[in-house]
Motif scaffolding. Structure first.
Motif, mmCIF file in Angstrom:
data_model
loop_
_atom_site.group_PDB
_atom_site.id
_atom_site.type_symbol
_atom_site.label_atom_id
_atom_site.label_comp_id
_atom_site.label_asym_id
_atom_site.label_seq_id
_atom_site.Cartn_x
_atom_site.Cartn_y
_atom_site.Cartn_z
ATOM 1 N N ASP A 192 0.860 -1.207 -0.100
ATOM 2 C CA ASP A 192 -0.029 0.130 0.138
ATOM 3 C C ASP A 192 1.026 1.441 -0.183
ATOM 4 O O ASP A 192 0.461 2.111 -0.750
ATOM 5 C CB ASP A 192 -0.947 -0.021 1.185
ATOM 6 N N GLY A 193 2.066 1.318 0.663
ATOM 7 C CA GLY A 193 2.841 2.523 0.595
ATOM 8 C C GLY A 193 3.352 2.853 -0.577
ATOM 9 O O GLY A 193 3.706 3.841 -1.031
ATOM 10 N N THR A 194 3.755 1.621 -1.405
ATOM 11 C CA THR A 194 4.335 1.784 -2.898
ATOM 12 C C THR A 194 3.139 2.578 -3.728
ATOM 13 O O THR A 194 3.290 3.230 -4.344
ATOM 14 C CB THR A 194 4.799 0.452 -3.374
ATOM 15 N N LEU A 195 1.830 2.181 -3.441
ATOM 16 C CA LEU A 195 0.956 2.463 -4.175
ATOM 17 C C LEU A 195 0.512 3.991 -3.807
ATOM 18 O O LEU A 195 0.314 4.707 -4.783
ATOM 19 C CB LEU A 195 -0.602 1.895 -4.207
ATOM 20 N N LEU A 196 0.694 4.290 -2.879
ATOM 21 C CA LEU A 196 0.543 5.882 -2.350
ATOM 22 C C LEU A 196 1.496 6.703 -2.882
ATOM 23 O O LEU A 196 1.207 7.695 -3.229
ATOM 24 C CB LEU A 196 0.488 5.666 -0.810
ATOM 25 N N SER A 197 2.839 5.913 -3.065
ATOM 26 C CA SER A 197 3.749 6.836 -3.657
ATOM 27 C C SER A 197 3.674 7.048 -4.996
ATOM 28 O O SER A 197 3.611 8.009 -5.641
ATOM 29 C CB SER A 197 5.342 6.174 -3.483
#
Length: 269
Positions: free
Chosen positions: A46-51
């Motif tokens: 999810d952190g990668t998608l937020l980025s």
């Protein structure tokens, strides 16, 4: 179809991104385009998608997102790292189907006379003080609601309601609602100071404005982004007119995501 791959530095994510690139390059209907994609594939969590969301912010109305998770199942990642071939096949037969989620609009005004900043959050924004108690006036649609004293405030979207918001006692809200939620972080409530003491939910017709008593030493987050070196005069939150779009090949139902993430196998016990 033009595809961009956005991954993290994790070894597994790099391997998956490499395999994905290889398959796309062999396709007759897909092509890699990091600058002007129609679909952005996030590889990580999810952190990668937020980025990825913030990286392609200027193309928000033009792109759809797909998430591949290389760790634990996230709220925005529907595909596993061993399903790259199936994902590419779905991309090749794409007909434009999508599902969209509401976003949080943030307007930050500064007391140094500088131009305001405008930001958009997929999950949440928080307002805290670097040290000591944060004291701030909270307005709902320009009407004073309360004087807050405590660690800070968390303002979240419906999909973001399962993240930081949940950890500070906020409610989980279906993304079917275009709503903003405000949750308190360690508010001070005694005979002298009082706050509402519970989360509040704001409709699209209203806004939340936070005015810190002291403009200096405040920290504002917007998902993974940080504002901490400017004297903040006020922050206004409302539901954004923009939305994020996900390619709906097999996009998991929101409540199934909630059940899988927080209840898991114990649901059958």
């Amino acid at each position: 179809m033009r595809i961009a791959i956005y991954g993290n530095d994790n070894k597994m994510s790099s391997q998956v991104a490499s395999k994905l690139s290889e398959l796309i390059n062999k396709s007759n209907v897909l092509e890699l385009d990091e600058l002007n994609p129609e679909v952005v594939i996030s590889v990580g969590g999810d952190g990668t998608l937020l980025s990825a969301f913030h990286h392609y912010d200027d193309l928000m109305e033009k792109v759809r997102y797909v998430g591949i998770h290389t760790g634990h199942l996230g709220f925005y990642t529907d595909w596993r790292d061993n399903e790259v071939k199936q994902l590419v096949a779905s991309l090749e037969h794409d007909n434009g189907q999508s599902v969209s989620y509401p976003l949080l609009s943030i307007e930050i005004k500064y007391s140094d006379g500088g131009r305001p900043d405008y930001m958009v959050a997929l999950n949440e924004s928080t307002v805290k003080k670097l040290f000591g108690t944060m004291v701030a006036k909270v307005y709902i649609k320009d009407q004073l609601f309360e004087s807050f004293r405590g660690d800070g405030l968390c303002i979240s979207t419906p999909t973001g309601s399962t993240a930081y918001n949940k950890s500070v006692g906020g409610a989980i809200i279906s993304p079917e609602f275009n709503a903003v939620q405000v949750a308190e972080m360690a508010s001070i409530n005694n005979r002298v100071f009082r706050t509402i003491g519970s989360p509040i939910i704001i409709p699209p017709t209203e806004s939340i404005t936070i005015v810190p008593k002291v403009s200096l030493h405040n920290v504002l987050t917007c998902d993974q982004l940080l504002v901490m070196d400017r004297p903040i005069e006020s922050i206004t939150y409302r539901i954004s007119k923009r939305r994020i779009y996900f390619a709906k090949y097999r996009h998991t139902n929101f409540w199934k995501r909630v059940s899988n993430s927080f209840i898991g196998s114990s649901i059958n016990d």
